[in-house]
Design a protein around this motif. Structure first.
Motif, PDB file in Angstrom:
ATOM      1  N   PHE A  19      12.161   1.679   4.174  1.00 58.24           N
ATOM      2  CA  PHE A  19      13.931   2.334   4.794  1.00 58.24           C
ATOM      3  C   PHE A  19      13.685   3.851   4.506  1.00 58.24           C
ATOM      4  O   PHE A  19      12.915   4.363   3.524  1.00 58.24           O
ATOM      5  CB  PHE A  19      14.836   0.960   3.488  1.00 58.24           C
ATOM      6  N   ASP A  42       6.190  -3.387   5.246  1.00 57.54           N
ATOM      7  CA  ASP A  42       7.967  -3.736   5.499  1.00 57.54           C
ATOM      8  C   ASP A  42       8.236  -2.684   6.052  1.00 57.54           C
ATOM      9  O   ASP A  42       8.950  -1.879   5.708  1.00 57.54           O
ATOM     10  CB  ASP A  42       8.672  -4.585   3.744  1.00 57.54           C
ATOM     11  N   SER A 135      17.159 -12.630   4.688  1.00 59.80           N
ATOM     12  CA  SER A 135      17.458 -11.770   4.222  1.00 59.80           C
ATOM     13  C   SER A 135      18.798 -11.249   3.943  1.00 59.80           C
ATOM     14  O   SER A 135      19.368 -11.512   4.777  1.00 59.80           O
ATOM     15  CB  SER A 135      16.926 -10.285   4.258  1.00 59.80           C
ATOM     16  N   ASN A 136      18.854 -11.447   2.256  1.00 58.67           N
ATOM     17  CA  ASN A 136      20.310 -11.429   2.206  1.00 58.67           C
ATOM     18  C   ASN A 136      21.088 -12.858   1.768  1.00 58.67           C
ATOM     19  O   ASN A 136      22.343 -12.722   2.109  1.00 58.67           O
ATOM     20  CB  ASN A 136      21.453  -9.687   2.948  1.00 58.67           C
ATOM     21  N   GLN A 157      14.750 -11.984   1.449  1.00 59.29           N
ATOM     22  CA  GLN A 157      14.244 -10.900   1.133  1.00 59.29           C
ATOM     23  C   GLN A 157      15.909 -10.280   0.143  1.00 59.29           C
ATOM     24  O   GLN A 157      17.130 -10.130   1.105  1.00 59.29           O
ATOM     25  CB  GLN A 157      13.991 -10.094   2.088  1.00 59.29           C
ATOM     26  N   LEU A 186      13.478  -0.903  -7.493  1.00 59.25           N
ATOM     27  CA  LEU A 186      13.183   0.151  -8.774  1.00 59.25           C
ATOM     28  C   LEU A 186      14.729   0.754  -9.185  1.00 59.25           C
ATOM     29  O   LEU A 186      14.791   1.826  -9.077  1.00 59.25           O
ATOM     30  CB  LEU A 186      12.050   0.983  -8.432  1.00 59.25           C
ATOM     31  N   GLN A 188      16.427   1.406  -6.551  1.00 56.60           N
ATOM     32  CA  GLN A 188      16.470   3.028  -5.746  1.00 56.60           C
ATOM     33  C   GLN A 188      16.184   4.166  -6.952  1.00 56.60           C
ATOM     34  O   GLN A 188      16.741   5.395  -6.365  1.00 56.60           O
ATOM     35  CB  GLN A 188      17.557   3.346  -4.748  1.00 56.60           C
ATOM     36  N   ILE A 225       8.333  -4.787  -3.193  1.00 53.32           N
ATOM     37  CA  ILE A 225       8.131  -4.019  -1.925  1.00 53.32           C
ATOM     38  C   ILE A 225       8.493  -2.408  -2.324  1.00 53.32           C
ATOM     39  O   ILE A 225       9.931  -1.974  -1.448  1.00 53.32           O
ATOM     40  CB  ILE A 225       8.672  -4.607  -0.390  1.00 53.32           C
ATOM     41  N   ARG A 227       9.098   1.392  -2.122  1.00 51.22           N
ATOM     42  CA  ARG A 227       9.420   2.529  -1.358  1.00 51.22           C
ATOM     43  C   ARG A 227       9.058   3.981  -1.680  1.00 51.22           C
ATOM     44  O   ARG A 227       9.451   4.315  -2.713  1.00 51.22           O
ATOM     45  CB  ARG A 227      10.342   2.698  -0.273  1.00 51.22           C
ATOM     46  N   SER A 228       7.961   5.061  -1.473  1.00 51.43           N
ATOM     47  CA  SER A 228       8.004   6.397  -1.558  1.00 51.43           C
ATOM     48  C   SER A 228       7.560   6.773  -0.561  1.00 51.43           C
ATOM     49  O   SER A 228       7.086   6.688   0.569  1.00 51.43           O
ATOM     50  CB  SER A 228       7.121   5.979  -2.891  1.00 51.43           C
ATOM     51  N   ARG A 229       8.090   8.420  -1.028  1.00 50.22           N
ATOM     52  CA  ARG A 229       7.553   9.462   0.753  1.00 50.22           C
ATOM     53  C   ARG A 229       6.571  10.064  -0.183  1.00 50.22           C
ATOM     54  O   ARG A 229       6.458  11.501   0.103  1.00 50.22           O
ATOM     55  CB  ARG A 229       8.679  10.054   1.216  1.00 50.22           C
ATOM     56  N   HIS A 233       3.480   8.427  -5.977  1.00 49.83           N
ATOM     57  CA  HIS A 233       3.927   7.779  -6.453  1.00 49.83           C
ATOM     58  C   HIS A 233       4.124   6.646  -5.463  1.00 49.83           C
ATOM     59  O   HIS A 233       3.785   5.441  -6.349  1.00 49.83           O
ATOM     60  CB  HIS A 233       5.524   7.864  -6.185  1.00 49.83           C
ATOM     61  N   ASN A 237       2.025   3.455  -7.742  1.00 49.10           N
ATOM     62  CA  ASN A 237       3.277   2.319  -7.761  1.00 49.10           C
ATOM     63  C   ASN A 237       2.059   0.896  -7.269  1.00 49.10           C
ATOM     64  O   ASN A 237       2.611  -0.483  -7.989  1.00 49.10           O
ATOM     65  CB  ASN A 237       3.746   1.676  -6.239  1.00 49.10           C
TER      66      ASN A 237
HETATM   67  N1  LIG Z   1      16.661  -6.010   3.053  1.00 46.72           N
HETATM   68  C1  LIG Z   1      17.614  -5.575   3.244  1.00 46.72           C
HETATM   69  O1  LIG Z   1      18.503  -5.326   2.988  1.00 46.72           O
HETATM   70  C2  LIG Z   1      16.974  -3.830   2.428  1.00 46.72           C
HETATM   71  C3  LIG Z   1      17.659  -3.287   1.484  1.00 46.72           C
HETATM   72  C4  LIG Z   1      17.037  -2.128   1.104  1.00 46.72           C
HETATM   73  C5  LIG Z   1      15.403  -2.044   0.870  1.00 46.72           C
HETATM   74  N2  LIG Z   1      14.525  -2.870   1.888  1.00 46.72           N
HETATM   75  C6  LIG Z   1      13.708  -2.962   1.524  1.00 46.72           C
HETATM   76  O2  LIG Z   1      12.973  -2.609   0.689  1.00 46.72           O
HETATM   77  C7  LIG Z   1      12.140  -0.955  -0.057  1.00 46.72           C
HETATM   78  C8  LIG Z   1      12.649  -0.916  -1.326  1.00 46.72           C
HETATM   79  O3  LIG Z   1      14.055  -0.714  -1.404  1.00 46.72           O
HETATM   80  P1  LIG Z   1      14.107   1.290  -1.365  1.00 46.72           P
HETATM   81  O4  LIG Z   1      13.739   1.869  -1.121  1.00 46.72           O
HETATM   82  O5  LIG Z   1      15.621   1.197  -0.953  1.00 46.72           O
HETATM   83  O6  LIG Z   1      14.161   1.663  -3.147  1.00 46.72           O
HETATM   84  P2  LIG Z   1      13.338   1.567  -4.521  1.00 46.72           P
HETATM   85  O7  LIG Z   1      12.093   1.401  -3.215  1.00 46.72           O
HETATM   86  O8  LIG Z   1      13.815   0.754  -4.863  1.00 46.72           O
HETATM   87  O9  LIG Z   1      13.617   2.870  -4.836  1.00 46.72           O
HETATM   88  C9  LIG Z   1      12.706   3.534  -4.267  1.00 46.72           C
HETATM   89  C10 LIG Z   1      13.559   5.043  -4.749  1.00 46.72           C
HETATM   90  O10 LIG Z   1      12.386   5.560  -6.105  1.00 46.72           O
HETATM   91  C11 LIG Z   1      11.951   6.712  -6.065  1.00 46.72           C
HETATM   92  N3  LIG Z   1      10.484   6.181  -6.308  1.00 46.72           N
HETATM   93  C12 LIG Z   1       9.626   5.224  -5.475  1.00 46.72           C
HETATM   94  N4  LIG Z   1       8.222   5.561  -6.583  1.00 46.72           N
HETATM   95  C13 LIG Z   1       8.265   6.232  -7.505  1.00 46.72           C
HETATM   96  C14 LIG Z   1       8.002   6.423  -8.728  1.00 46.72           C
HETATM   97  N5  LIG Z   1       6.374   6.031  -9.154  1.00 46.72           N
HETATM   98  N6  LIG Z   1       7.938   7.091  -9.716  1.00 46.72           N
HETATM   99  C15 LIG Z   1       9.926   7.849  -9.391  1.00 46.72           C
HETATM  100  N7  LIG Z   1      10.143   7.971  -8.775  1.00 46.72           N
HETATM  101  C16 LIG Z   1      10.120   6.790  -7.613  1.00 46.72           C
HETATM  102  C17 LIG Z   1      11.788   7.180  -4.574  1.00 46.72           C
HETATM  103  O11 LIG Z   1      11.256   8.046  -4.784  1.00 46.72           O
HETATM  104  P3  LIG Z   1      10.283   8.647  -3.730  1.00 46.72           P
HETATM  105  O12 LIG Z   1       9.930   8.737  -2.625  1.00 46.72           O
HETATM  106  O13 LIG Z   1      10.347  10.769  -4.023  1.00 46.72           O
HETATM  107  O14 LIG Z   1       8.977   8.222  -4.619  1.00 46.72           O
HETATM  108  C18 LIG Z   1      13.632   6.599  -4.267  1.00 46.72           C
HETATM  109  O15 LIG Z   1      13.808   7.090  -4.028  1.00 46.72           O
HETATM  110  C19 LIG Z   1      12.937  -0.667   1.479  1.00 46.72           C
HETATM  111  O16 LIG Z   1      11.943   0.435   1.870  1.00 46.72           O
HETATM  112  C20 LIG Z   1      12.995  -1.065   2.480  1.00 46.72           C
HETATM  113  O17 LIG Z   1      11.821  -1.861   3.179  1.00 46.72           O
HETATM  114  C21 LIG Z   1      15.259  -3.603   2.530  1.00 46.72           C
END
Ligand SMILES: NC(=O)c1ccc[n+]([C@@H]2O[C@H](COP(=O)([O-])OP(=O)(O)OC[C@H]3O[C@@H](n4cnc5c(N)ncnc54)[C@H](OP(=O)(O)O)[C@@H]3O)[C@@H](O)[C@H]2O)c1
Length: 277
Positions: A19, A42, A135-136, A157, A186, A188, A225, A227-229, A233, A237
Motif C-alpha cells: 500500500f 500483497d 477483506s474488511n 484481511q 505495525l 502504520q 503483511i 509494508r516499508s519503503r 526495514h 521485518n
Molecule cells: N485490505 C485493506 O483494506 C488494507 C488496508 C491497509 C493496508 N493493507 C495492506 O497491509 C499492508 C500493511 O499495512 P500498512 O502499509 O498500512 O501499515 P504498516 O505495515 O502497519 O506500517 C507501515 C509503516 O511502518 C513503517 N515501518 C515498517 N517497518 C518498520 C521498521 N522496521 N521500523 C520502523 N518503521 C517501520 C513504514 O515506514 P518505512 O517505509 O519508513 O519503513 C510505514 O510508515 C499494506 O501495505 C497493504 O498491503 C490492506
C-alpha cells in the motif's frame, strides 16, 4: 517460515504489503523483499502498483510457483462480468496467469453480495485465482458471504495490531478454519513507540517492529503483511524467526489493545465493525 493452512491454501505467515508504494517503489521493494526471503506479496487494484509489483517479481527471478501473490478487487468492479474483466486487467498488469488469492477489498452494499461472490467464484473456476477471500468483513458479513460461496473463503484481511483487538473475529475465523490476515500490523507505524513494546524489544535485543511481527507470527491462524519503503526495514521485518516471545510477553502485548486503536476507518466504506470484546 510457517504457513496458515485453509481449505487447501498454504499462506506464508509473514508477507510483504505494498500500500502507498508507487510502481517504481513497489518494483524495488518487492524485489528486495523476495531477495530477503519473503514469499508472500500483497497488492490491490486500488494501490495502482500492480505493474510495479509484477516487475519486482520478474526482477527477483524467484519461480512464480514459490510466491504467494494476493490482489484485491476494488468496490467499483463488483458487478458480475465487470469483476471478471477487472481481474483479467490485474493479471495483465501483474504479468501472471493467475493469482494465489483474490479478495474483495471492502464490502459494498450497493451490489448484492450474492452477485459479487458468484463472480468471485467464477474467477476461481476459470483458474484466474487459486483461492478467494474477503477483506474488511465483520463476522456477520463473513457468515453471509460464506453461505453464498460455493468455494471456501480462505481469509478475511483486516486491521490487526497490538492496539486493536480482533478477538471476536479471530475466534469466528478460527472456527471456520479461515486465516486472519493482519493489515497495518505495525498500526502504520503508530505502535512502534510503545513503551511496553520497547521494553520487550530491549530484553530480546531486537527492534519494536520485530517484537510486534513476532507477536502476530506466534498466533495460530494469523498472517501479517507489513509494508516499508526502506530496504533495511524490509529485511529486518523478515528477521523474526530467531527468537520467541513468552506466553507472558504475548499477554502483555495483547493487553495494549484500546478502544480507539483503529487506524483505518474510511467513511462510506467501513462496515459496522465487530465489538473488540
Ligand atoms: N485490505 C485493506 O483494506 C488494507 C488496508 C491497509 C493496508 N493493507 C495492506 O497491509 C499492508 C500493511 O499495512 P500498512 O502499509 O498500512 O501499515 P504498516 O505495515 O502497519 O506500517 C507501515 C509503516 O511502518 C513503517 N515501518 C515498517 N517497518 C518498520 C521498521 N522496521 N521500523 C520502523 N518503521 C517501520 C513504514 O515506514 P518505512 O517505509 O519508513 O519503513 C510505514 O510508515 C499494506 O501495505 C497493504 O498491503 C490492506
Amino acid at each position: 517460515m510457517e504457513y496458515v493452512e485453509s481449505a487447501g491454501a498454504r499462506i506464508p505467515k509473514l508477507g510483504f504489503g505494498t500500500f502507498q508504494l508507487d510502481d517504481d517503489n513497489a518494483r524495488d521493494m518487492v524485489r528486495t523483499a523476495l531477495e530477503a526471503g519473503y514469499r508472500h506479496i500483497d497488492t490491490a487494484q486500488m494501490y495502482g502498483n500492480e505493474t510495479g509489483v509484477g516487475r519486482g517479481i520478474a526482477d527477483a527471478g524467484v519461480p512464480r510457483e514459490d510466491i504467494w501473490l494476493t490482489t484485491k478487487v476494488w468496490v467499483d468492479r463488483f458487478r458480475d462480468g465487470d469483476l471478471q474483466r477487472s481481474v483479467r486487467e490485474s493479471l495483465g498488469r501483474l504479468g501472471v496467469d493467475s493469482v494465489d488469492l483474490l479478495l474483495l477489498h471492502w464490502p459494498n452494499r450497493d451490489v448484492p453480495l450474492g452477485e459479487t461472490i458468484g463472480a468471485l467464484n467464477d474467477v476461481r473456476d476459470q483458474g484466474l485465482a487459486r483461492h478467494i477471500g474477503v477483506s474488511n468483513f465483520p463476522v456477520a458479513l463473513v457468515r453471509e458471504a460464506e453461505g453464498l460461496s460455493a468455494a471456501p473463503l480462505v481469509t478475511d484481511q483486516v486491521e490487526y495490531h497490538p492496539y486493536l483487538s480482533q478477538a471476536p473475529l479471530l475466534e469466528a475465523l478460527r472456527e471456520r478454519g479461515m486465516a486472519l490476515t493482519a493489515y497495518c500490523p505495525l498500526g502504520q507505524g503508530g505502535v512502534l513507540n510503545d513503551g511496553t513494546i520497547a521494553a520487550i524489544a530491549r530484553d530480546h535485543d531486537c527492534t519494536p517492529a520485530q517484537v510486534i511481527l513476532r507477536w502476530h507470527y506466534q498466533q495460530p491462524g494469523v498472517v501479517a503483511i507489513p509494508r516499508s519503503r526502506r530496504a533495511e526495514h524490509v529485511r529486518a521485518n523478515f528477521d523474526i524467526l530467531g527468537f520467541s516471545l513468552s506466553d507472558e510477553e504475548m499477554r502483555r502485548i495483547s493487553g495494549l489493545a484500546r478502544a480507539d486503536g483503529r487506524v483505518v476507518n474510511p467513511a462510506g466504506l467501513a462496515p459496522e465493525w465487530d465489538n473488540a470484546g
